[in-house]
Design a protein around this motif. Structure first.
Motif, PDB file in Angstrom:
ATOM      1  N   LYS A 135       0.840  -1.209   0.000  1.00 54.93           N
ATOM      2  CA  LYS A 135       0.000   0.000   0.000  1.00 54.93           C
ATOM      3  C   LYS A 135       0.870   1.251   0.000  1.00 54.93           C
ATOM      4  O   LYS A 135       1.695   1.433   0.899  1.00 54.93           O
ATOM      5  CB  LYS A 135      -0.940   0.004   1.208  1.00 54.93           C
ATOM      6  CG  LYS A 135      -1.937  -1.166   1.144  1.00 54.93           C
ATOM      7  CD  LYS A 135      -3.006  -1.078   2.182  1.00 54.93           C
ATOM      8  CE  LYS A 135      -3.987  -0.024   1.941  1.00 54.93           C
ATOM      9  NZ  LYS A 135      -5.162  -0.223   1.193  1.00 54.93           N
ATOM     10  N   TRP A 136       0.650   2.124  -1.009  1.00 62.02           N
ATOM     11  CA  TRP A 136       1.489   3.297  -1.220  1.00 62.02           C
ATOM     12  C   TRP A 136       0.634   4.491  -1.594  1.00 62.02           C
ATOM     13  O   TRP A 136      -0.380   4.352  -2.282  1.00 62.02           O
ATOM     14  CB  TRP A 136       2.509   3.013  -2.325  1.00 62.02           C
ATOM     15  CG  TRP A 136       3.368   1.849  -1.984  1.00 62.02           C
ATOM     16  CD1 TRP A 136       3.140   0.546  -2.291  1.00 62.02           C
ATOM     17  CD2 TRP A 136       4.565   1.876  -1.222  1.00 62.02           C
ATOM     18  NE1 TRP A 136       4.137  -0.243  -1.769  1.00 62.02           N
ATOM     19  CE2 TRP A 136       5.027   0.549  -1.115  1.00 62.02           C
ATOM     20  CE3 TRP A 136       5.299   2.892  -0.618  1.00 62.02           C
ATOM     21  CZ2 TRP A 136       6.182   0.222  -0.430  1.00 62.02           C
ATOM     22  CZ3 TRP A 136       6.456   2.561   0.052  1.00 62.02           C
ATOM     23  CH2 TRP A 136       6.890   1.239   0.151  1.00 62.02           C
ATOM     24  N   THR A 137       1.039   5.685  -1.154  1.00 64.45           N
ATOM     25  CA  THR A 137       0.291   6.909  -1.460  1.00 64.45           C
ATOM     26  C   THR A 137       1.255   8.020  -1.845  1.00 64.45           C
ATOM     27  O   THR A 137       2.310   8.189  -1.247  1.00 64.45           O
ATOM     28  CB  THR A 137      -0.526   7.368  -0.222  1.00 64.45           C
ATOM     29  OG1 THR A 137      -1.397   6.301   0.158  1.00 64.45           O
ATOM     30  CG2 THR A 137      -1.353   8.595  -0.530  1.00 64.45           C
ATOM     31  N   LEU A 138       0.850   8.768  -2.865  1.00 64.82           N
ATOM     32  CA  LEU A 138       1.570   9.968  -3.278  1.00 64.82           C
ATOM     33  C   LEU A 138       0.572  11.105  -3.268  1.00 64.82           C
ATOM     34  O   LEU A 138      -0.464  11.031  -3.928  1.00 64.82           O
ATOM     35  CB  LEU A 138       2.169   9.798  -4.674  1.00 64.82           C
ATOM     36  CG  LEU A 138       2.893  11.020  -5.241  1.00 64.82           C
ATOM     37  CD1 LEU A 138       4.110  11.396  -4.382  1.00 64.82           C
ATOM     38  CD2 LEU A 138       3.317  10.780  -6.673  1.00 64.82           C
ATOM     39  N   GLU A 139       0.872  12.149  -2.479  1.00 59.65           N
ATOM     40  CA  GLU A 139       0.008  13.330  -2.416  1.00 59.65           C
ATOM     41  C   GLU A 139       0.797  14.549  -2.866  1.00 59.65           C
ATOM     42  O   GLU A 139       1.991  14.656  -2.629  1.00 59.65           O
ATOM     43  CB  GLU A 139      -0.521  13.530  -1.003  1.00 59.65           C
ATOM     44  CG  GLU A 139      -1.475  12.427  -0.574  1.00 59.65           C
ATOM     45  CD  GLU A 139      -2.172  12.734   0.730  1.00 59.65           C
ATOM     46  OE1 GLU A 139      -2.975  13.683   0.763  1.00 59.65           O
ATOM     47  OE2 GLU A 139      -1.897  12.021   1.710  1.00 59.65           O
ATOM     48  N   SER A 140       0.086  15.477  -3.519  1.00 59.01           N
ATOM     49  CA  SER A 140       0.704  16.686  -4.037  1.00 59.01           C
ATOM     50  C   SER A 140      -0.248  17.855  -3.851  1.00 59.01           C
ATOM     51  O   SER A 140      -1.462  17.678  -3.831  1.00 59.01           O
ATOM     52  CB  SER A 140       1.012  16.497  -5.521  1.00 59.01           C
ATOM     53  OG  SER A 140       1.484  17.687  -6.092  1.00 59.01           O
ATOM     54  N   LYS A 141       0.307  19.059  -3.717  1.00 60.72           N
ATOM     55  CA  LYS A 141      -0.529  20.255  -3.643  1.00 60.72           C
ATOM     56  C   LYS A 141      -1.077  20.621  -5.011  1.00 60.72           C
ATOM     57  O   LYS A 141      -2.141  21.197  -5.140  1.00 60.72           O
ATOM     58  CB  LYS A 141       0.263  21.412  -3.048  1.00 60.72           C
ATOM     59  CG  LYS A 141       0.633  21.186  -1.601  1.00 60.72           C
ATOM     60  CD  LYS A 141       1.430  22.323  -1.040  1.00 60.72           C
ATOM     61  CE  LYS A 141       1.812  21.984   0.397  1.00 60.72           C
ATOM     62  NZ  LYS A 141       2.676  22.978   0.982  1.00 60.72           N
ATOM     63  N   GLU A 142      -0.312  20.282  -6.053  1.00 60.66           N
ATOM     64  CA  GLU A 142      -0.710  20.548  -7.440  1.00 60.66           C
ATOM     65  C   GLU A 142      -1.187  19.243  -8.084  1.00 60.66           C
ATOM     66  O   GLU A 142      -0.752  18.166  -7.682  1.00 60.66           O
ATOM     67  CB  GLU A 142       0.492  21.088  -8.227  1.00 60.66           C
ATOM     68  CG  GLU A 142       1.064  22.373  -7.693  1.00 60.66           C
ATOM     69  CD  GLU A 142       0.103  23.548  -7.824  1.00 60.66           C
ATOM     70  OE1 GLU A 142      -0.611  23.612  -8.843  1.00 60.66           O
ATOM     71  OE2 GLU A 142       0.057  24.377  -6.902  1.00 60.66           O
ATOM     72  N   PRO A 143      -2.048  19.321  -9.084  1.00 58.70           N
ATOM     73  CA  PRO A 143      -2.456  18.098  -9.792  1.00 58.70           C
ATOM     74  C   PRO A 143      -1.242  17.370 -10.390  1.00 58.70           C
ATOM     75  O   PRO A 143      -0.349  18.001 -10.946  1.00 58.70           O
ATOM     76  CB  PRO A 143      -3.383  18.613 -10.900  1.00 58.70           C
ATOM     77  CG  PRO A 143      -3.896  19.920 -10.392  1.00 58.70           C
ATOM     78  CD  PRO A 143      -2.769  20.503  -9.576  1.00 58.70           C
ATOM     79  N   LEU A 144      -1.230  16.077 -10.237  1.00 56.49           N
ATOM     80  CA  LEU A 144      -0.162  15.244 -10.783  1.00 56.49           C
ATOM     81  C   LEU A 144      -0.393  15.054 -12.280  1.00 56.49           C
ATOM     82  O   LEU A 144      -1.528  14.923 -12.724  1.00 56.49           O
ATOM     83  CB  LEU A 144      -0.145  13.890 -10.069  1.00 56.49           C
ATOM     84  CG  LEU A 144       0.150  13.971  -8.565  1.00 56.49           C
ATOM     85  CD1 LEU A 144      -0.262  12.685  -7.870  1.00 56.49           C
ATOM     86  CD2 LEU A 144       1.618  14.246  -8.345  1.00 56.49           C
ATOM     87  N   LYS A 145       0.701  15.054 -13.051  1.00 56.19           N
ATOM     88  CA  LYS A 145       0.601  14.973 -14.505  1.00 56.19           C
ATOM     89  C   LYS A 145       1.081  13.609 -15.003  1.00 56.19           C
ATOM     90  O   LYS A 145       2.233  13.258 -14.843  1.00 56.19           O
ATOM     91  CB  LYS A 145       1.437  16.072 -15.147  1.00 56.19           C
ATOM     92  CG  LYS A 145       0.968  17.459 -14.795  1.00 56.19           C
ATOM     93  CD  LYS A 145       1.908  18.501 -15.359  1.00 56.19           C
ATOM     94  CE  LYS A 145       1.550  19.859 -14.797  1.00 56.19           C
ATOM     95  NZ  LYS A 145       2.662  20.756 -14.782  1.00 56.19           N
ATOM     96  N   GLY A 146       0.177  12.859 -15.616  1.00 49.32           N
ATOM     97  CA  GLY A 146       0.536  11.572 -16.202  1.00 49.32           C
ATOM     98  C   GLY A 146       0.904  11.742 -17.658  1.00 49.32           C
ATOM     99  O   GLY A 146       0.779  12.833 -18.195  1.00 49.32           O
ATOM    100  N   PRO A 147       1.367  10.717 -18.292  1.00 43.00           N
ATOM    101  CA  PRO A 147       1.544   9.366 -17.755  1.00 43.00           C
ATOM    102  C   PRO A 147       2.659   9.325 -16.718  1.00 43.00           C
ATOM    103  O   PRO A 147       3.533  10.183 -16.700  1.00 43.00           O
ATOM    104  CB  PRO A 147       1.895   8.536 -18.984  1.00 43.00           C
ATOM    105  CG  PRO A 147       2.491   9.505 -19.936  1.00 43.00           C
ATOM    106  CD  PRO A 147       1.821  10.818 -19.671  1.00 43.00           C
ATOM    107  N   PHE A 148       2.616   8.295 -15.878  1.00 40.03           N
ATOM    108  CA  PHE A 148       3.563   8.189 -14.782  1.00 40.03           C
ATOM    109  C   PHE A 148       4.530   7.031 -14.991  1.00 40.03           C
ATOM    110  O   PHE A 148       4.127   5.936 -15.371  1.00 40.03           O
ATOM    111  CB  PHE A 148       2.834   7.964 -13.458  1.00 40.03           C
ATOM    112  CG  PHE A 148       1.871   9.057 -13.115  1.00 40.03           C
ATOM    113  CD1 PHE A 148       2.315  10.285 -12.667  1.00 40.03           C
ATOM    114  CD2 PHE A 148       0.506   8.859 -13.263  1.00 40.03           C
ATOM    115  CE1 PHE A 148       1.422  11.290 -12.358  1.00 40.03           C
ATOM    116  CE2 PHE A 148      -0.397   9.858 -12.955  1.00 40.03           C
ATOM    117  CZ  PHE A 148       0.065  11.083 -12.495  1.00 40.03           C
ATOM    118  N   ALA A 149       5.782   7.299 -14.717  1.00 40.25           N
ATOM    119  CA  ALA A 149       6.785   6.238 -14.625  1.00 40.25           C
ATOM    120  C   ALA A 149       6.739   5.711 -13.197  1.00 40.25           C
ATOM    121  O   ALA A 149       6.474   6.463 -12.255  1.00 40.25           O
ATOM    122  CB  ALA A 149       8.169   6.781 -14.946  1.00 40.25           C
TER     123      ALA A 149
END
Length: 117
Positions: free
Chosen positions: A70-84
């Motif tokens: 179980k893993w979480t990534l949070e950001s103040k700005e919208p995350l931009k995909g595609p993701f590596a």
């Protein structure tokens, strides 16, 4: 003296064992319900020591918080995909898939990566 059937049985068993040992498990990422443009909650199909995400256009990986599967990534700005995705295995090795999660990802979806573990 062993019969030809016994020898054949031993050979077939050894070939089967080698085939199982040489096959890796495809690494998948399930993006959980509740994920949104500023938060990715991930569940992996195998336990790993670390998961990192790199956004489109970035040179840097961002460390996800969590452990095991179980893993979480949070950001103040919208995350931009595609993701590596870069993961560190329990034995210390790491693997990378430069396009593991598509740009138009959806919550409650599973993505199969090019990573074998």
């Amino acid at each position: 003296m062993a019969s030809s059937f016994s020898i054949l049985l031993v050979v077939v068993t050894l070939v089967a064992l080698l085939a199982v040992v040489s096959c890796g498990t495809d690494f998948t990422v399930h993006i959980e319900k509740g994920s949104c443009p500023t938060k990715l909650s991930l569940v992996t199909n195998v336990e790993v020591s670390e998961v990192e995400i790199r956004e489109k256009g970035s040179n840097d990986f961002l460390e996800c918080k969590g452990s095991g599967t179980k893993w979480t990534l949070e950001s103040k700005e919208p995350l931009k995909g595609p993701f590596a995705v870069r993961l560190t295995l329990k034995n210390g090795g790491y693997r990378v898939d430069d396009a593991a999660i598509p740009e138009e990802w959806k919550a409650d979806s599973v993505y199969k990566t090019k990573i074998e573990v």
